[in-house]
Write a protein that holds these residues in place. Structure first.
Motif, mmCIF file in Angstrom:
data_model
loop_
_atom_site.group_PDB
_atom_site.id
_atom_site.type_symbol
_atom_site.label_atom_id
_atom_site.label_comp_id
_atom_site.label_asym_id
_atom_site.label_seq_id
_atom_site.Cartn_x
_atom_site.Cartn_y
_atom_site.Cartn_z
ATOM 1 N N PRO A 80 0.808 -1.221 0.000
ATOM 2 C CA PRO A 80 0.000 0.000 0.000
ATOM 3 C C PRO A 80 0.841 1.271 0.000
ATOM 4 C CG PRO A 80 -0.105 -1.079 2.143
ATOM 5 C CD PRO A 80 0.556 -2.043 1.209
ATOM 6 N N PHE A 81 1.993 1.222 0.658
ATOM 7 C CA PHE A 81 2.875 2.386 0.701
ATOM 8 C C PHE A 81 3.336 2.756 -0.709
ATOM 9 C CE2 PHE A 81 6.855 4.665 1.282
ATOM 10 C CZ PHE A 81 6.635 5.440 2.415
ATOM 11 N N ALA A 84 0.485 4.024 -2.931
ATOM 12 C CA ALA A 84 0.179 5.415 -2.605
ATOM 13 C C ALA A 84 1.169 6.366 -3.277
ATOM 14 C CB ALA A 84 0.193 5.611 -1.089
ATOM 15 N N ILE A 87 0.418 6.511 -7.071
ATOM 16 C CA ILE A 87 -0.755 7.353 -7.330
ATOM 17 C C ILE A 87 -0.404 8.828 -7.148
ATOM 18 C CG2 ILE A 87 -3.058 7.966 -6.474
ATOM 19 C CD1 ILE A 87 -3.472 4.990 -5.856
ATOM 20 N N ALA A 88 0.375 9.115 -6.099
ATOM 21 C CA ALA A 88 0.766 10.501 -5.840
ATOM 22 C C ALA A 88 1.620 11.061 -6.976
ATOM 23 C CB ALA A 88 1.519 10.586 -4.513
ATOM 24 N N TRP A 91 -0.690 11.875 -9.770
ATOM 25 C CA TRP A 91 -1.530 13.018 -9.417
ATOM 26 C C TRP A 91 -0.762 14.334 -9.584
ATOM 27 C CZ3 TRP A 91 -1.829 17.125 -6.035
ATOM 28 C CH2 TRP A 91 -3.085 17.692 -5.857
ATOM 29 N N TYR A 187 -3.313 5.205 -14.267
ATOM 30 C CA TYR A 187 -3.334 4.913 -12.831
ATOM 31 C C TYR A 187 -3.323 3.405 -12.589
ATOM 32 C CZ TYR A 187 -4.031 9.653 -10.993
ATOM 33 O OH TYR A 187 -3.846 10.962 -10.616
ATOM 34 N N VAL A 191 -0.400 1.326 -10.631
ATOM 35 C CA VAL A 191 -0.656 0.477 -9.471
ATOM 36 C C VAL A 191 -0.083 -0.926 -9.696
ATOM 37 C CG1 VAL A 191 -2.464 -0.704 -8.157
ATOM 38 C CG2 VAL A 191 -2.677 1.733 -8.662
#
Length: 282
Positions: A80-81, A84, A87-88, A91, A187, A191
């Motif tokens: 998950p780290f 994230a 995704i960041a 973004w 995205y 991932v």
């Protein structure tokens, strides 16, 4: 761990090597992770995102360090780290004037800084941290194998996205004009790449992940022109070099991860020679 040579003697043959449970797991893990890395690596190479692979690998190390600090399985914290962070990065790239490389560089530095702080907050971090820096394919667990297999299944299921990713890879503006949701697809790709990087870190370590993503795809790019052929050849090169590297490391008594990467580099050099030869005849 991968930074430690595999102890063997010349008297051990292939059948005896394959009878060792840790070598069986290592070979399965190597094949699965090589296939995944090579499959996604063609997009990394074609989109010139090699720095992204390195950035996500260092982000994964931040997650691993947090897992070690929390005294839990680092893999389940790193996934998950790293997702994230991926995704960041997307973004920031989509919503600012900053380039993708700049966004990767920012999160690369932040994740590494956090990782250093996390591991120094734990007194007995050295061995565990080093195993993720240099890889530990000989210590992969059944959980690692199931995760790798699950990722392979996910990539197979997501095969319809391959054409969309390929379309956007060569002309994102035209893909957008054809009403494809390029941003969403990117995205999803990020991932998948993030999770693949985390699993690959267990095999070759943080320091070599970028090479594992790039070398098979780059070799395939030299040998083929059609993107679908490049993908198939990259996966084949990744699998064959992973197996060859593991077998070589077993008998030569040298670190497995580095041997796999050097095997991939040798194939790349051969690919360059073949490409130059073909160009010279044209």
């Amino acid at each position: 761990m991968l930074g430690t040579p595999i102890r063997s003697t010349g008297a051990i043959d292939m059948s005896e090597m394959l009878s060792l449970p840790f070598m069986q797991r290592a070979l399965i893990a190597g094949v699965l992770v090589a296939a995944l890395s090579s499959y996604l690596g063609v997009f990394v190479v074609q989109r010139r995102l090699s720095f992204l692979g390195s950035g996500l690998a260092h982000a994964a190390f931040g997650g691993v360090a947090l897992g070690l600090l929390l005294q839990t399985d680092p893999l389940w914290v790193a996934i998950p780290f790293t997702i994230a962070v991926a995704i960041a990065i997307n973004w920031v790239r989509d919503r600012t004037i900053l380039s993708g490389d700049t966004a990767v560089g920012i999160f690369f530095a932040v994740a590494m800084a956090l990782g250093i702080i996390f591991i120094t907050l734990r007194d007995d971090y050295t061995v565990d941290a080093f195993s993720y820096l240099f890889g530990s394919i000989l210590m992969v667990s059944r959980t690692d194998l199931w995760l790798s297999g699950g990722l392979v299944v996910t990539c197979v299921i997501s095969y319809p996205l391959w054409a969309r990713w390929a379309y956007a890879t060569f002309d994102s503006e035209l893909a957008t004009s054809d009403r494809l949701n390029v941003a969403r697809d990117d995205y999803v790709l990020s991932v998948l790449l993030a999770v693949t990087v985390v699993v690959t870190v267990k095999v070759v370590g943080v320091l070599l992940v970028a090479a594992f993503l790039v070398l098979p795809a780059a070799s395939a790019r030299l040998l083929t022109r059609r993107f679908v052929n490049t993908t198939l050849v990259a996966v084949a090169i990744g699998i064959l070099t992973a197996v060859a590297g593991l077998v070589t490391s077993f008998y030569a008594d040298v670190p497995s991860g580095a041997t796999i990467i050097l095997t991939q580099a040798a194939v790349f050099v051969v690919g360059m020679g073949v490409a130059r030869g073909v160009a010279g005849k044209a």
